[in-house]
Design a protein around this motif. Structure first.
Motif, PDB file in Angstrom:
ATOM      1  N   ARG A 138       1.454   1.528   3.716  1.00 47.38           N
ATOM      2  CA  ARG A 138       1.555   2.778   4.476  1.00 47.38           C
ATOM      3  C   ARG A 138       0.475   3.722   3.967  1.00 47.38           C
ATOM      4  NH1 ARG A 138       7.002   4.026   3.397  1.00 47.38           N
ATOM      5  NH2 ARG A 138       6.258   4.900   1.487  1.00 47.38           N
ATOM      6  N   GLN A 171      -0.262   7.917   3.868  1.00 51.38           N
ATOM      7  CA  GLN A 171       0.255   9.258   4.162  1.00 51.38           C
ATOM      8  C   GLN A 171      -0.923  10.227   4.122  1.00 51.38           C
ATOM      9  OE1 GLN A 171       2.559  12.290   1.578  1.00 51.38           O
ATOM     10  NE2 GLN A 171       4.131  11.013   2.557  1.00 51.38           N
ATOM     11  N   GLU A 217       2.027   8.105   7.850  1.00 48.82           N
ATOM     12  CA  GLU A 217       2.960   9.228   7.787  1.00 48.82           C
ATOM     13  C   GLU A 217       2.151  10.518   7.842  1.00 48.82           C
ATOM     14  OE1 GLU A 217       5.184   8.964   4.184  1.00 48.82           O
ATOM     15  OE2 GLU A 217       6.427   7.334   4.915  1.00 48.82           O
TER      16      GLU A 217
END
Length: 187
Positions: free
Chosen positions: A91, A93, A149
């Motif tokens: 992921r 962010q 994110e």
């Protein structure tokens, strides 16, 4: 007791250069980004005529290169500090930190983009002075199925352009960072 996680980056250089990767696991480290050939921030034109003729640059900086298959960290001297496969990234962010809070300062210069790369074996924290890197990272991540994110909801804000978005971000930053873990004061 705190124990740093093992790095996903395979080290290609001597141990001394590995500290850049270790530092990026512990704190936000300024790096330039190159995403599919585009640099963030854009390099300034070389002023030295001899360097212009030779095609070299007097400004050197550390670089994170994102390619369709891997993430590579480059030293200011152009040495490969390490790389990891893009598939190791779980992921990304994106966010912003306020680095200058001075009355009368242009809000466009008051923030730094933050890019946190999260993997199974460690997290890496990067900062960049060009906020336009955030939409480029989102586009790159979307094309390569890497989740992104955006806890501060910056991407919709940046669609209107950084000149307008900076003023809005400057006025609403304290409300946006509440309950996110981002510092409300300048860093």
């Amino acid at each position: 007791m705190f124990k740093p996680m093992a790095s996903v980056f395979t080290n290609h250089q001597i141990a001394g250069h590995y500290r850049a990767i270790e530092r990026a696991q512990k704190c936000v480290v300024p790096f330039h980004f190159e995403i599919q050939g585009q640099e963030y921030p854009k390099p300034k034109p070389e002023r030295n005529w001899l360097r212009r003729l030779s095609g070299t640059s007097s400004e050197k900086y550390a670089m994170v290169e994102l390619t369709p298959t891997k993430v590579v960290l480059w030293s200011p001297e152009g040495r490969n500090l390490g790389e990891m496969p893009l598939s190791a990234v779980r992921r990304i962010q994106i966010g912003a930190i306020r680095c200058h809070v001075t009355e009368g300062l242009d809000p466009r210069h008051a923030f730094r983009a933050t890019i946190f790369v999260l993997t199974d074996s460690g997290n890496y924290y990067f900062a960049n002075s060009d906020m336009e890197v955030l939409p480029a990272i989102c586009k790159f991540a979307h094309e390569h199925q890497v989740p992104v994110e955006d806890p501060l909801r910056l991407i919709p804000l940046l669609k209107v352009g950084w000149r307008v978005a900076a003023v809005t971000l400057h006025e609403t930053y304290a409300q946006l960072v509440a309950h996110t873990g981002y510092p409300a004061d300048k860093v």
